[in-house]
Design a protein around this motif. Structure first.
Motif, PDB file in Angstrom:
ATOM      1  N   ILE A  75      29.502  31.256  63.835  1.00 61.22           N
ATOM      2  CA  ILE A  75      28.682  30.703  64.925  1.00 61.22           C
ATOM      3  C   ILE A  75      28.088  31.826  65.773  1.00 61.22           C
ATOM      4  O   ILE A  75      26.911  31.790  66.156  1.00 61.22           O
ATOM      5  CB  ILE A  75      29.527  29.749  65.788  1.00 61.22           C
ATOM      6  N   GLN A  76      28.895  32.867  66.062  1.00 62.65           N
ATOM      7  CA  GLN A  76      28.405  33.999  66.851  1.00 62.65           C
ATOM      8  C   GLN A  76      27.266  34.724  66.134  1.00 62.65           C
ATOM      9  O   GLN A  76      26.247  35.075  66.744  1.00 62.65           O
ATOM     10  CB  GLN A  76      29.554  34.972  67.127  1.00 62.65           C
ATOM     11  N   GLU A  77      27.446  34.967  64.830  1.00 67.07           N
ATOM     12  CA  GLU A  77      26.400  35.652  64.067  1.00 67.07           C
ATOM     13  C   GLU A  77      25.118  34.823  64.014  1.00 67.07           C
ATOM     14  O   GLU A  77      24.013  35.354  64.116  1.00 67.07           O
ATOM     15  CB  GLU A  77      26.904  35.948  62.651  1.00 67.07           C
ATOM     16  N   GLU A  78      25.269  33.516  63.853  1.00 61.19           N
ATOM     17  CA  GLU A  78      24.098  32.642  63.812  1.00 61.19           C
ATOM     18  C   GLU A  78      23.383  32.631  65.162  1.00 61.19           C
ATOM     19  O   GLU A  78      22.149  32.647  65.229  1.00 61.19           O
ATOM     20  CB  GLU A  78      24.533  31.222  63.432  1.00 61.19           C
ATOM     21  N   MET A  79      24.175  32.631  66.240  1.00 62.25           N
ATOM     22  CA  MET A  79      23.579  32.671  67.579  1.00 62.25           C
ATOM     23  C   MET A  79      22.844  33.989  67.809  1.00 62.25           C
ATOM     24  O   MET A  79      21.778  34.027  68.432  1.00 62.25           O
ATOM     25  CB  MET A  79      24.669  32.471  68.638  1.00 62.25           C
ATOM     26  N   LYS A  80      23.423  35.091  67.287  1.00 65.38           N
ATOM     27  CA  LYS A  80      22.748  36.386  67.406  1.00 65.38           C
ATOM     28  C   LYS A  80      21.407  36.365  66.688  1.00 65.38           C
ATOM     29  O   LYS A  80      20.399  36.854  67.196  1.00 65.38           O
ATOM     30  CB  LYS A  80      23.632  37.492  66.832  1.00 65.38           C
ATOM     31  N   HIS A 127      34.211  30.604  64.185  1.00 61.57           N
ATOM     32  CA  HIS A 127      33.718  31.174  65.444  1.00 61.57           C
ATOM     33  C   HIS A 127      32.835  32.396  65.189  1.00 61.57           C
ATOM     34  O   HIS A 127      31.786  32.578  65.832  1.00 61.57           O
ATOM     35  CB  HIS A 127      34.922  31.547  66.319  1.00 61.57           C
ATOM     36  N   ARG A 128      33.251  33.213  64.211  1.00 63.10           N
ATOM     37  CA  ARG A 128      32.470  34.400  63.874  1.00 63.10           C
ATOM     38  C   ARG A 128      31.115  34.019  63.277  1.00 63.10           C
ATOM     39  O   ARG A 128      30.087  34.622  63.602  1.00 63.10           O
ATOM     40  CB  ARG A 128      33.264  35.245  62.879  1.00 63.10           C
TER      41      ARG A 128
END
Length: 219
Positions: free
Chosen positions: A25-30, A22-23
């Protein structure tokens, strides 16, 4: 007991993996959002620059394509006992007289010796190869200067200016005629230009009243 421990460890590992995933994925989305924002910012800047250039070109186009207010007819040029050291230059306009800035500029160029036909090295050379200017030759030519010029006098659509060019330098006259020809075509129509003579058309020497259409402008 072992099965319970294994299940517990599996849950812990699954939870940790889910958290890390999840982390990630969040960093990649950022990162994707930052790249998208940067791209949008760049596109906005490009669009603004394009709009500014378009407005600038439109303004220049309006100036370039501005309708001419002069005359399509060529200026008639005559000479009447013209003396370089003491003569009037007479003008007949179709409508409004010419502003005296033209003659001020002409006088300044002549006063500085800018119109000297004895030193025309570049005009007499070809530009097929790099031109060569002889500074010693340019410094040793006979100087040419514009001695004096009077006020620019106007009577209705007629005008005159007294000049003392001093040296006999036809290039000064060519320069003035070329400038007035262009001005007549683009801005103020000039019907005729006469060099020399003490009388001209309907010019009245005793007419000095502004109410009668007379005005004088310092050069």
């Amino acid at each position: 007991m072992l099965i319970q421990r294994a299940q517990k460890m599996t849950l812990i590992l699954t939870s940790q993996m889910t958290f890390h995933l999840h982390r990630i994925i969040q960093e990649e989305m950022k990162r994707i959002m930052i790249k998208t924002l940067n791209l949008l910012t760049f596109l906005v800047l490009v669009l603004m620059t394009h709009l500014k250039l378009a407005l600038k070109l439109r303004r220049k186009k309006n100036k370039i394509l501005q309708a001419k207010t002069g005359s399509a007819k060529p200026v008639k040029v005559n000479f009447n006992k013209f003396e370089f050291s003491n003569s009037y230059i007479w003008f007949e306009f179709y409508n409004a007289p010419l502003e005296n800035d033209t003659f001020r500029s002409w006088h300044i160029v002549g006063r500085l010796g800018g119109c000297n036909s004895m030193n025309m090295q570049l005009s007499q050379s070809t530009f097929e190869k790099r031109p060569n200017y002889d500074a010693i030759q340019g410094a040793n030519v006979t100087p040419s200067t514009f001695y004096n010029i009077g006020d620019f006098e106007i009577q209705d659509n007629l005008a005159r200016v007294w000049v003392d060019i001093g040296t006999t330098e036809p290039l000064l006259l060519d320069t003035l005629i070329n400038a007035l020809t262009q001005i007549s075509s683009d801005y103020v129509g000039i019907k005729q230009l006469v060099f020399g003579g003490s009388e001209f058309e309907n010019w009245k020497e005793n007419l000095t009243s502004e109410y009668a259409g007379y005005s004088v402008h310092k050069i």
